[in-house]
Scaffold this active site. Structure first.
Site, PDB file in Angstrom:
ATOM      1  CD  GLN A 123      -1.506  -2.317   2.141  1.00 31.69           C
ATOM      2  OE1 GLN A 123      -0.408  -2.642   2.299  1.00 31.69           O
ATOM      3  NE2 GLN A 123      -2.505  -2.939   2.861  1.00 31.69           N
ATOM      4  CG  ASP A 182      -7.336  -0.478  10.308  1.00 26.72           C
ATOM      5  OD1 ASP A 182      -8.310  -0.514   9.351  1.00 26.72           O
ATOM      6  OD2 ASP A 182      -6.160  -0.159  10.060  1.00 26.72           O
TER       7      ASP A 182
END
Length: 354
Positions: free
Chosen positions: A200, A241
């Site tokens: 990513q 998260d």
């Protein structure tokens, strides 16, 4: 707030009765939007990482509920609530760690609770999902400004994974801080970990920064210790998260190691995340469910084997960084220095009193 912030990427949009997601699996080589017309497709997009990043997952799931309501209205079935709830359960099962997913679905349930018909539910759900998208972008800009104020001018920053527009409705969390700090001339250089196994950092963060005119140096995770030892990095800035009630933070695998390295080398460590990422029902990091991804993601790269037959892969998507290693949690509602349970509760109470 600076009006010339670098902010040109929008990964989520809704129109003509469909949800359009920028397919992040294809970046940086190809820029392509996928079209989704039902909740099952949206759940698959979340699971397969067409879209990723906790805030973006939550917003996407909200639009998945919109599509489910539209399908229920079109079917004319009397049990439309059961039809929509089945879709919500499917969306909830797509990825377990990102608390924003469940926050968004609970919020949509609240909106639908008082709706007398599927048609009314569709209209209200669409209005709420669009509000969530716009609010996320606005909140990220406030978060970015708050985080930038902590950065002493003249040094570099290091980030991990992707926490930008692609991980949110737009602008980003940790990359939002970096965007704001760059616009103010506070940052000299940006370094980004490549972030195996999905890369990513290499595919998404580097693409975002260059797309908005911010130069970036890419490094393998294994080079982070040597970089921090040089003394030119002032902050490691990451997203989250899920943040437990005591400040322990789940983020992309490798974040915990970076926090340990930062502490060893006297580099400050910042978590940038919206308040919706704080899970007060989870008392500490050990209670955060950690998603295990397929072994093939470690054993292959772009569909080609990089390990010999018979090798096994261990592939947790996230790790947990203890609150004691975090210097600041930056949210759209303020900064929590040296986070712990008491300070996070004070943040929540301050928000409630406004």
């Amino acid at each position: 707030m600076i009006d010339t912030l670098p902010d040109t990427i929008r990964p989520i949009r809704y129109g003509d009765g469909a949800l359009y997601l920028l397919d992040q699996r294809l970046l940086p080589g190809e820029t392509h939007e996928n079209r989704y017309v039902d909740a099952a497709g949206v759940a698959a997009a979340i699971r397969d990482m067409v879209v990723r990043g906790a805030p973006a997952i939550g917003i996407t799931a909200a639009f998945g509920v919109v599509l489910a309501c539209g399908a229920a209205a079109g079917s004319g079935r009397a049990d439309w609530r059961g039809q929509v709830e089945q879709a919500i359960a499917q969306l909830a099962a797509s990825r377990p760690t990102a608390v924003n997913l469940f926050w968004a679905l609970d919020r949509m349930r609240e909106v639908l609770a008082s709706c007398p018909s599927a048609g009314e539910a569709h209209a209200r759900a669409l209005a709420e999902a669009e509000r969530m998208l716009a609010a996320d972008i606005a909140a990220n800009r406030r978060l970015g400004a708050a985080g930038a104020e902590l950065i002493e001018p003249g040094r570099a920053v290091l980030t991990h994974c992707n926490t930008g527009s692609l991980a949110t409705g737009g602008f980003g969390t940790a990359l939002g801080v970096i965007r704001s700090a760059w616009a103010q001339g506070r940052i000299r250089e940006v370094f980004a970990d490549e972030t195996r196994p999905w890369l990513q950092g290499a595919r998404l963060t580097a693409w975002e920064l260059l797309h908005d005119g911010i130069p970036v140096h890419l490094l393998c995770e294994g080079a982070a210790a040597s970089l921090l030892r040089l003394g030119q990095v002032g902050w490691v800035i990451v997203g989250a998260d899920r943040i437990a009630a005591n400040g322990d933070t789940a983020n992309k695998i490798g974040t915990y190691g970076l926090a340990l390295l930062a502490r060893e080398h006297g580099v400050r460590f910042m978590v940038a995340a919206p308040v919706s990422t704080i899970d007060f029902d989870t008392s500490e990091g050990s209670g955060i469910p950690i998603e295990m991804r397929p072994e093939s993601e470690v054993l292959e790269l772009a569909g080609r084997a990089i390990a010999p037959p018979g090798s096994r892969g261990w592939n947790p998507a996230f790790d947990v960084t203890p609150a004691r290693l975090i210097d600041a949690i930056v949210t759209e509602h303020g900064v929590v220095q040296r986070p712990d349970r008491e300070r996070l509760v004070a943040l929540r109470e301050g928000i409630a009193s406004r």
